[in-house]
Design a protein around this motif. Structure first.
Motif, PDB file in Angstrom:
ATOM      1  N   LEU A 132       0.827  -1.196   0.000  1.00 37.13           N
ATOM      2  CA  LEU A 132       0.000   0.000   0.000  1.00 37.13           C
ATOM      3  C   LEU A 132       0.870   1.257   0.000  1.00 37.13           C
ATOM      4  N   PRO A 133       0.482   2.283  -0.763  1.00 32.07           N
ATOM      5  CA  PRO A 133       1.272   3.516  -0.806  1.00 32.07           C
ATOM      6  C   PRO A 133       1.097   4.311   0.480  1.00 32.07           C
ATOM      7  N   PRO A 134       2.135   5.016   0.927  1.00 32.65           N
ATOM      8  CA  PRO A 134       1.990   5.878   2.110  1.00 32.65           C
ATOM      9  C   PRO A 134       1.042   7.038   1.810  1.00 32.65           C
ATOM     10  N   ALA A 135       0.324   7.492   2.808  1.00 34.31           N
ATOM     11  CA  ALA A 135      -0.574   8.632   2.637  1.00 34.31           C
ATOM     12  C   ALA A 135       0.235   9.900   2.391  1.00 34.31           C
ATOM     13  N   PRO A 136      -0.258  10.813   1.543  1.00 29.38           N
ATOM     14  CA  PRO A 136       0.453  12.076   1.324  1.00 29.38           C
ATOM     15  C   PRO A 136       0.515  12.882   2.607  1.00 29.38           C
ATOM     16  N   PRO A 137       1.515  13.734   2.774  1.00 27.87           N
ATOM     17  CA  PRO A 137       1.559  14.627   3.938  1.00 27.87           C
ATOM     18  C   PRO A 137       0.334  15.542   3.956  1.00 27.87           C
ATOM     19  N   PRO A 138      -0.101  15.957   5.141  1.00 27.11           N
ATOM     20  CA  PRO A 138      -1.308  16.791   5.226  1.00 27.11           C
ATOM     21  C   PRO A 138      -1.149  18.165   4.579  1.00 27.11           C
ATOM     22  N   GLU A 139       0.083  18.595   4.314  1.00 27.58           N
ATOM     23  CA  GLU A 139       0.298  19.902   3.704  1.00 27.58           C
ATOM     24  C   GLU A 139      -0.016  19.933   2.210  1.00 27.58           C
ATOM     25  N   GLU A 140      -0.330  18.778   1.633  1.00 20.29           N
ATOM     26  CA  GLU A 140      -0.641  18.746   0.207  1.00 20.29           C
ATOM     27  C   GLU A 140      -1.971  19.457  -0.056  1.00 20.29           C
ATOM     28  N   ALA A 141      -1.994  20.267  -1.118  1.00 22.81           N
ATOM     29  CA  ALA A 141      -3.161  21.104  -1.402  1.00 22.81           C
ATOM     30  C   ALA A 141      -4.356  20.255  -1.800  1.00 22.81           C
ATOM     31  N   ARG A 142      -5.518  20.729  -1.374  1.00 19.20           N
ATOM     32  CA  ARG A 142      -6.783  20.118  -1.772  1.00 19.20           C
ATOM     33  C   ARG A 142      -7.716  21.247  -2.194  1.00 19.20           C
ATOM     34  N   THR A 143      -7.700  21.555  -3.466  1.00 16.55           N
ATOM     35  CA  THR A 143      -8.499  22.674  -3.962  1.00 16.55           C
ATOM     36  C   THR A 143      -9.941  22.284  -4.224  1.00 16.55           C
ATOM     37  N   GLY A 144     -10.252  20.986  -4.139  1.00 14.49           N
ATOM     38  CA  GLY A 144     -11.628  20.545  -4.359  1.00 14.49           C
ATOM     39  C   GLY A 144     -11.996  20.552  -5.824  1.00 14.49           C
ATOM     40  N   GLY A 145     -13.260  20.306  -6.094  1.00 15.18           N
ATOM     41  CA  GLY A 145     -13.729  20.268  -7.478  1.00 15.18           C
ATOM     42  C   GLY A 145     -13.989  21.654  -8.015  1.00 15.18           C
ATOM     43  N   GLY A 146     -14.688  21.701  -9.113  1.00 15.41           N
ATOM     44  CA  GLY A 146     -14.994  22.975  -9.739  1.00 15.41           C
ATOM     45  C   GLY A 146     -14.011  23.299 -10.838  1.00 15.41           C
ATOM     46  N   ALA A 147     -14.432  24.185 -11.714  1.00 17.21           N
ATOM     47  CA  ALA A 147     -13.599  24.558 -12.852  1.00 17.21           C
ATOM     48  C   ALA A 147     -12.334  25.256 -12.383  1.00 17.21           C
ATOM     49  N   ARG A 148     -11.229  24.952 -13.041  1.00 18.78           N
ATOM     50  CA  ARG A 148      -9.965  25.596 -12.699  1.00 18.78           C
ATOM     51  C   ARG A 148     -10.070  27.094 -12.971  1.00 18.78           C
ATOM     52  N   HIS A 149      -9.611  27.883 -12.011  1.00 19.15           N
ATOM     53  CA  HIS A 149      -9.630  29.343 -12.057  1.00 19.15           C
ATOM     54  C   HIS A 149     -11.040  29.925 -12.028  1.00 19.15           C
TER      55      HIS A 149
END
Length: 433
Positions: free
Chosen positions: A122-139
């Motif tokens: 299993l891959p390690p979980a990403p660090p919590p500092e990784e960005a999560r911009t959510g859904g929606g159109a870019r910009h």
């Protein structure tokens, strides 16, 4: 007998096609590699796990941010030595680089055996500092606000330690490398004001005003009425307090607002300093047109923006995974020629382009020195991972500016009226017009 470092070096050489130019220290205390070089430290086995599951820049970034991977010695020298082996080939940056070879089943098997892994892998979980911009159109308005919050809403006290008293988060303007960061930042702000030919009573819009340094300098020194806009709630609160403390609340307004939402133009001048990198190529024509519409005829725009080198195939451009995931989500860089062209297509007359590439390298090195000087406080004010993100990205960017992989330019443009009178002097370089 500890031997992980030698086995890691062998694995790296198979993946990269050449020996690592730095020394390795493994989780078992063993070391291997050329003496007298910076030491790449794999503090935990998880560093190798991250690289096996995500070969390339993202795996390295996650290992660094999580503290699984570190450098003992000169970070700048380590990055310089490793750059060509991990990311660059033929003068062009590649997203996964040679570490993509770790996808080879045989090399992955060697890595798993070194880690003593058994299924399930299993891959390690990403660090919590990784960005999560959510859904929606870019910009979109909502997603841009989340992206800006990821970078800027990490605590004003943290930025005070990094940026120093000026609280300016863009390239300074240095008289010499021996100068101070504070003097260089004040010189930059004043340079922008002079290029815009600011005068008492004029109305200035500062797009992406940060912590308010530009509008404060313009109002205090040049007597303008200024509006500063930002998408960061924390920046706005800090800037408003600075304005009030300076006794300039009657002349300076700070808004949490997107440039696409401004409806109270025109302005005599617009400054956009280190903001346009967040706009995105798909929205840049809209950005240029909006700023053009917000200026009165004869008004000036100073667009201060980081630029990348052009590619033979521009459709192949991708944002660095580390920058995109941990630093500036959805940020994009464009060649300066494209920026100038899009400003002209919006109706501007571009009158001057000044390259400040070396100035940004000096600025970034000063910020890194500030961060390292206040490291314990920076970690306490944010998180160990966040502080590690800032240290790596600023050091790596300093080297990129020094090597001419990226640059930064001030573009002065005018909304020239139908009469053709630009309002600029015949000789502009003294910026007294």
């Amino acid at each position: 007998m500890p031997e992980a470092a030698r086995r890691l070096a062998d694995l790296a050489q198979q993946a990269l096609g050449s020996p690592l130019p730095v020394r390795l220290r493994a989780w078992d205390g063993s070391e291997y590699g050329p003496p007298g070089t910076p030491v790449l430290v794999l503090r935990r086995r998880r560093a190798l796990r991250r690289l096996l599951w995500q070969p390339g820049e993202l795996g390295l970034a996650r290992a660094w941010v999580a503290g699984d991977l570190d450098v003992d010695g000169d970070l700048y020298e380590a990055l310089r030595l490793l750059a060509g082996h991990l990311w660059e080939r033929g003068g062009q940056r590649r997203r996964t680089g040679r570490l993509a070879a770790l996808r080879d089943p045989a090399l992955r098997a060697v890595g798993r055996e070194l880690l003593k892994l058994t299924p399930p892998w299993l891959p390690p979980a990403p660090p919590p500092e990784e960005a999560r911009t959510g859904g929606g159109a870019r910009h979109s308005l909502r997603r841009d606000k989340r992206a800006i919050s990821h970078h800027y809403d990490v605590g004003n006290a943290f930025y005070e330690r990094v940026l120093g008293p000026s609280m300016v988060y863009s390239c300074a303007y240095w008289e010499s490398p021996e100068g101070t960061l504070e003097d260089a930042q004040e010189a930059k702000l004043d340079l922008v004001c002079r290029k815009l030919a600011l005068a008492p009573g004029q109305r200035l819009l500062d797009v992406g005003c940060g912590w308010g340094s530009m509008v404060l300098h313009a109002a205090r020194t040049y007597g303008v009425r200024a509006v500063g806009i930002t998408l960061s709630e924390e920046q706005a609160a800090y800037a408003r307090k600075r304005v009030a403390d300076a006794g300039l609340a009657d002349r300076v307004e700070i808004r949490v607002q997107d440039y696409r939402e401004i409806a109270d133009g025109p302005f005599d001048a617009i400054s956009s300093i280190g903001m346009a990198e967040h706009v995105g190529s798909a929205r840049y024509a809209e950005y240029a047109a909006d700023l053009f519409a917000l200026l009165r005829p004869g008004g000036r725009l100073l667009n201060h923006q980081i630029a990348r080198r052009p590619l033979q195939d521009e459709t192949a451009y991708e944002v660095d995974e580390f920058i995109g995931r941990y630093v500036f989500p959805d940020g994009e860089l464009a060649p300066v020629g494209r920026t100038v062209a899009q400003l002209e297509e919006a109706g501007f007359e571009v009158r001057d382009v000044e390259a400040l590439r070396e100035h940004y390298a000096l600025t970034l090195r000063s910020w890194v020195a500030n961060l390292e000087r206040h490291w314990a406080e920076a970690v306490r004010l944010t998180s160990p991972g966040r502080a590690r993100v800032w240290r790596l990205y600023m050091a790596a960017c300093a080297l990129s500016f020094e090597a001419n992989r990226i640059g930064v330019n001030q573009v002065l443009a005018v909304r020239t009226p139908d009469s053709g009178e630009s309002g600029l002097p015949l000789r502009t370089r003294d910026w007294r017009g």
